[in-house]
Design an enzyme around this catalytic site. Sequence first.
Site, PDB file in Angstrom:
ATOM      1  CG  ASP A 228      -2.126   0.963   0.983  1.00  0.00           C
ATOM      2  OD1 ASP A 228      -2.037   1.805   0.062  1.00  0.00           O
ATOM      3  OD2 ASP A 228      -3.115   0.886   1.716  1.00  0.00           O
TER       4      ASP A 228
HETATM    5  C1  BGC Z   1      -4.850   3.537   0.103  1.00  0.00           C
HETATM    6  C2  BGC Z   1      -4.976   2.592  -1.079  1.00  0.00           C
HETATM    7  C3  BGC Z   1      -4.760   3.343  -2.362  1.00  0.00           C
HETATM    8  C4  BGC Z   1      -3.404   4.022  -2.315  1.00  0.00           C
HETATM    9  C5  BGC Z   1      -3.093   4.834  -3.552  1.00  0.00           C
HETATM   10  C6  BGC Z   1      -3.555   4.313   0.065  1.00  0.00           C
HETATM   11  O1  BGC Z   1      -3.520   5.284   1.059  1.00  0.00           O
HETATM   12  O2  BGC Z   1      -4.923   2.809   1.313  1.00  0.00           O
HETATM   13  O3  BGC Z   1      -6.227   1.972  -1.066  1.00  0.00           O
HETATM   14  O4  BGC Z   1      -4.873   2.487  -3.448  1.00  0.00           O
HETATM   15  O5  BGC Z   1      -3.362   4.905  -1.203  1.00  0.00           O
HETATM   16  O6  BGC Z   1      -3.876   5.978  -3.609  1.00  0.00           O
END
Ligand code: BGC
Length: 754
Positions: A228
């Site tokens: 993530d």
């Molecule tokens: C979120 C993800 C997301 C990623 C990119 C993260 O903070 O938890 O779900 O895909 O950011 O934006």
Amino acid sequence: MKTVDVLLKELTLEEKAGLCSGKDMWTTKAVERLGLPSWMMTDGPHGLRKQKPNGAGFMDAIPATCFPSGAGLASTWNRDLLEEVGQALGRESKAEQVGVILGPGANIKRSPLCGRNFEYFSEDPYLAGQIAKHHILGVQSQGVGASLKHFAVNNQEKLRMTIDAIVDERTLREIYLPAFETAVKEAQPWTVMCSYNRINGTYAAENKWLLTTVLKEEWGHTGLVVTDWGANNDRVAGIKAGQELEMPGNGGITDAAIVKAVQEGVLTMAELDKAVRRVLLLTEKVLAELDPKATYDKAAHHTLARKVAAEAMVLLKNEGGLLPLSSQKRVAFLGAFAQKPRYQGGGSSHMTPTQMDDAVTEARKIAPAGLEISYGAGYSLTSDAPDSKLLAEAKTLAQKAEVAVVFIGMTDSFESEGFDRTHLGIPASHLALIAEVVKVQKNIVVVLSNGSPVEMPWLDKVPAVLEGYLGGQAWGGAVVDLLFGRANPSGKLAETFPLRLEDNSSYLNFPGDGKKVEYREGLFVGYRHYDALKLPTLFPFGHGLSYTTFTYGKIVLDKSTITDKQTLTVKVPVTNSGKVAGAEVVQLYVADKSASVLRPVRELKAFAKVFLNPGETKTVELTLNNRAFAFWSVETQDWFVESGEFELNVGSSSRDLRQKSIVTVQSFQKLPFVWDQTTPLMLLKNHPVGGEFYQAAMAEFLTWFGALDKDDPASLMMEAFVAEMPLRNLVRMTAGKLPEAQLDELIKALNQAG
Ligand code: BGC
């Protein structure tokens, strides 16, 4: 692109290290010298969120179709529709040269407070797994990768980047992992995104058990694990654990750490190559599919968004058949959401729609001649405090109308990625609107815009409630389709709406103490808890009404007894006994009636959505394999099916079970069991080898305790006392009447008998 094997030979150590993290926020690194280009991945999950180029802000995205968010998608319980949504997402990603779209999110709704529940599917792992699987199959059918997230146990926003989720193994295997398991085994997502949090002490990003033992080895994931955004903790430990790509890029800081680790022998080249191979394989897949000429049909996707939104909505209540509206001539739409819908949630999934439908405009478009639709905002969208002028206006409109449709729900500050809710309430201004309308109008339909359950202290005063969820860009049109009967509601809740927050099983342990959060409720998440405690709910899991009625015929099983290796086919005829066409979600719950371990009262193990014309009957066929009967055995580290009777309940919701039947399962699986001096005596009772000893011992002890009348409670106590004694007491408490050597012989014989 050169082949992966050739590239692995030609890449330098520094280049390999570089490929293990991104170039920037959304793209991978290129190695121009070897003709390896960079490519893009970006959010999801319910619509493409591709940031505009040239320094645009994080939230400034190009327009794309906004579908209902996860909570709504799951409420469709419609696998085919999910594939259609996935295909549309895939087409739009392709048209924007995006190789992987980040989603879907398959985390379980442990608490209704989790700020991101609007993005997740369900409190039930079977349903979440089915929805995730078909979403992914749809996306990937277009040659675009999905990213199944957030793996795993990311069930709250509070301190999500560091919190340590403490979960016992059975609960992990039976509740928090199966949705991911199904999606991985049956849809093979090109990427899995590991979550920020720790699980039982170890960050998901460097959790070898999770990423290698379970994901790669047990489930056979062939794709890549991406972190993530910002979830990487220790880069080298991450690679060793089976996490290949760190996102976003970090200016080379962790590339240097990888190079150093290889040079110092902490990380072997073989370990690094393993990770780089997966990065290259994904790149190869993405490049083979990129198509600069790809386009999509915006209007067709908008039409699909409207159809999906209508199926995503759940008719919670419809007393006196107030809906659909048909004969009324004066309808008041009250509440600012009627004109400016809240149709998606906040955070990384927040995207720019291609167009926006609002309910007032759409209703006026389709209204038959003579139907007048008035509109009053009722509350301000910039403040949650009641506005007396807007309230008075709305009240007057409600009084003049024959029916008031009141649009309320949660505003962006109530639920979002990044923080959790602390209560199940809605803004005071929305409550005030209802309170005013009920003073002057009896025919009230409440339409809710929210991503997760709210409490409804006003429920008794309103005859109809439509849960609209966060329905995407065609929300307004879909609401109108349902209100006026152009579409028939067929959504079912994928989560329980509790009466009180305190009734939820995570209540005492959410969101933890700042460092860790203990999942002390274990398996008893969502309806598994409410059913075990026989708690009343506001609306149960699986609930959802229709404008027609369905009757269920008798269940027919293809076998009355099955072994642990066989599948069982359950057939149930369902008839549309009403006057309009509609769809029913037939739900099959399985209950282990003689479990030796603690198990939920019943669990959803199959479902099917069936479309029926008035008077039509279709036989719904549901299949259960051995997993439907199994629990996770910590002793054998495997799924275990126990012999015994299982009750099968088929119904229209988890609390509207219409038909039941029993199947006997004959399992040839065995849990390891070793007899020793501490085994309770009672286990000898009906044992072919030990039965005689048991009878003799019992007779001896009962004389020893003195002759007691059989019905004397003291006799019962004595019998229980003896039955639970460890075997060693056969020697000790009979003063050696059974010599130690004889007991050892007995134990040996028992162990040999198996
Ligand atoms: C979120 C993800 C997301 C990623 C990119 C993260 O903070 O938890 O779900 O895909 O950011 O934006």
